[in-house]
Design a protein around this motif. Structure first.
Motif, PDB file in Angstrom:
ATOM      1  N   UNK A  89       1.100  -1.014   0.110  1.00 29.39           N
ATOM      2  CA  UNK A  89       0.108   0.124   0.126  1.00 29.39           C
ATOM      3  C   UNK A  89       0.838   1.847   0.179  1.00 29.39           C
ATOM      4  N   UNK A  90       0.304   2.279  -0.970  1.00 20.71           N
ATOM      5  CA  UNK A  90       1.295   3.262  -0.890  1.00 20.71           C
ATOM      6  C   UNK A  90       0.103   4.721  -0.443  1.00 20.71           C
ATOM      7  N   UNK A  91       1.508   5.780   0.062  1.00 18.38           N
ATOM      8  CA  UNK A  91       0.291   6.978   0.782  1.00 18.38           C
ATOM      9  C   UNK A  91       0.111   7.600   0.203  1.00 18.38           C
ATOM     10  N   UNK A  92       0.110   7.694  -1.582  1.00 19.80           N
ATOM     11  CA  UNK A  92      -0.293   8.332  -3.034  1.00 19.80           C
ATOM     12  C   UNK A  92      -0.159   7.780  -3.697  1.00 19.80           C
ATOM     13  N   UNK A  93      -0.621   8.286  -4.706  1.00 22.37           N
ATOM     14  CA  UNK A  93      -0.878   7.730  -5.754  1.00 22.37           C
ATOM     15  C   UNK A  93       0.635   8.190  -7.107  1.00 22.37           C
ATOM     16  N   UNK A  94       1.487   7.084  -6.699  1.00 26.97           N
ATOM     17  CA  UNK A  94       2.822   7.072  -7.147  1.00 26.97           C
ATOM     18  C   UNK A  94       3.033   5.921  -8.037  1.00 26.97           C
ATOM     19  N   UNK A  95       2.920   5.832  -9.460  1.00 27.27           N
ATOM     20  CA  UNK A  95       3.255   5.072 -10.075  1.00 27.27           C
ATOM     21  C   UNK A  95       4.775   4.558 -10.117  1.00 27.27           C
ATOM     22  N   UNK A  96       5.709   5.923 -10.264  1.00 30.64           N
ATOM     23  CA  UNK A  96       7.366   5.444 -10.532  1.00 30.64           C
ATOM     24  C   UNK A  96       7.698   4.476  -9.423  1.00 30.64           C
ATOM     25  N   UNK A  97       7.018   4.566  -7.226  1.00 29.60           N
ATOM     26  CA  UNK A  97       7.642   3.673  -6.648  1.00 29.60           C
ATOM     27  C   UNK A  97       6.835   2.395  -6.792  1.00 29.60           C
TER      28      UNK A  97
END
Length: 294
Positions: free
Chosen positions: A80-88
Motif C-alpha cells: 500500500x502506498x501513501x500517494x498514487x505514485x506509479x514511479x514507486x
C-alpha cells in the motif's frame, strides 16, 4: 549471469456532496454528505492522478483509469502506498525477481476505527509475473458485511521486455514450464524450430523471428502446392544449466497452443540439469488456435 530481473492507507473521510467540496486530491473531507460507491468511482481526485501518470522507464502502459483491477497470472503480492505514485510502484516491481507487471489503483475500504466517516481510500500496488491487460482487469470489487468495495483510477503496466510486438496478443505466463506441443488435429507437427539468444531477455526478438519465418514461408511455398506452414505462435523462456541462466530460447510453432501443453519442465544431460524459467507464450493476434480438420 546473463539475465537479471526486469527492469496505503489513507485516513480518509466521508464523501462530501457535491464532489468539488473534497478537501484535497487524495483525502476526502469528512462530512454528512453521501459516501457511496458511486461517489468513490466518480471522484476526480482518483481519476486525475491515473490519467496524468507518466509511464515509468522500462514499462509499457496497458490500461488507464479503469474501475477494475487485474487478476493476472503469477500473483506476487502487493504493497500500500501513501500517494498514487506509479514511479514507486514500478521501482518495487523492478526490485522483485519475478515481477514483470503491476497494477496500481484506489480501493474503497471501510473505516475500522470509530469515525463519522464510512469509507477510506487504500492505494494498492499489486505485483504480477504475467502481463496485466484489459482482458484480465475484471475485478470490480465486492460486498462484504453490507459494505461495497469498489475500484477507481486503475492503471496497468507491463515490463517492456515482455511487451508484445505489433500483431501479437498479450503473453500467457507459463512460469517454469515450456510448451511441448502434441500433433495437431490432422496428425501434423506444428513445431518450426527455435532460435537462441545470449543477451538480455527481450520477447520482441522472438516476435521478429516468428514474423520473419512466416514471411519466408509465404514467399517460398511448398512445391506440391500445399499451404505453407507459417509461424503463428512462439514460446520464449530463459534456459538454465544447474541453476545458472544460459540463454533465451524462442521456440516457434504454426498453431497457437494453450497452457495445457506447457508440460516441459526441463531435462538432464549427463551430470547437468537444464530447467526453464520466465516462460511466456505469444500468439499471432489473428490466430484463434483452432485446428481445421483436413
Amino acid at each position: 549471469m546473463l539475465f537479471s530481473s526486469l527492469p496505503l492507507l489513507f485516513a480518509a473521510t466521508a464523501l462530501a456532496s457535491p464532489l468539488h467540496q473534497h478537501s484535497s486530491l487524495y483525502k476526502r473531507a469528512c462530512a454528512t454528505g453521501p459516501d457511496t460507491a458511486a461517489d468513490f468511482v466518480n471522484y476526480a481526485g482518483y481519476s486525475d492522478p491515473a490519467l496524468n501518470a507518466a509511464t515509468p522507464p522500462g514499462y509499457t502502459n496497458t490500461f488507464t483509469n479503469l474501475q477494475a483491477s487485474s487478476n493476472a497470472d503469477g500473483y506476487g503480492g502487493f504493497i500500500t502506498l501513501p500517494s498514487y505514485n506509479v514511479t514507486t510502484c514500478a521501482a518495487q516491481c523492478t526490485s522483485r525477481a519475478n515481477c514483470h507487471a503491476f497494477n496500481i489503483f484506489y480501493e474503497r475500504t471501510p473505516v475500522a476505527a470509530p469515525s463519522n466517516c464510512t469509507s477510506s481510500a487504500t492505494i494498492k500496488c499489486v505485483f504480477w509475473n504475467g502481463a496485466v491487460n484489459t482482458a484480465n482487469a475484471k475485478n470490480t470489487g465486492s460486498t462484504q458485511n453490507n459494505f461495497q468495495i469498489v475500484i477507481a483510477g486503475s492503471n496497468g503496466y507491463v515490463a517492456s521486455a515482455i511487451s508484445p510486438s505489433a500483431g501479437y496478443a498479450m503473453p500467457i505466463y507459463l512460469n517454469n514450464n515450456a510448451v511441448q506441443a502434441p500433433l495437431d488435429c490432422n496428425g501434423k507437427d506444428t513445431y518450426l524450430g527455435f532460435q537462441t539468444f545470449n543477451t538480455s531477455f527481450d520477447a520482441s526478438r522472438c516476435a521478429k523471428a516468428c514474423s520473419a519465418q512466416a514471411a519466408y514461408a509465404i514467399a517460398h511455398p511448398p512445391s506440391d502446392g500445399s499451404k505453407p506452414k507459417t509461424c503463428q505462435f512462439f514460446n520464449t523462456y530463459v534456459e538454465s544449466k544447474n541453476g545458472v541462466a544460459q540463454d533465451q530460447k524462442c521456440v516457434l510453432y504454426s498453431q497457437t497452443w494453450g497452457k495445457s501443453v506447457a508440460s516441459n519442465t526441463g531435462y538432464a544431460y549427463g551430470q547437468d540439469v537444464y530447467t526453464m524459467g520466465m516462460s511466456y507464450a505469444y500468439s499471432n493476434a489473428t490466430d484463434a488456435g483452432v485446428c481445421v480438420k483436413a
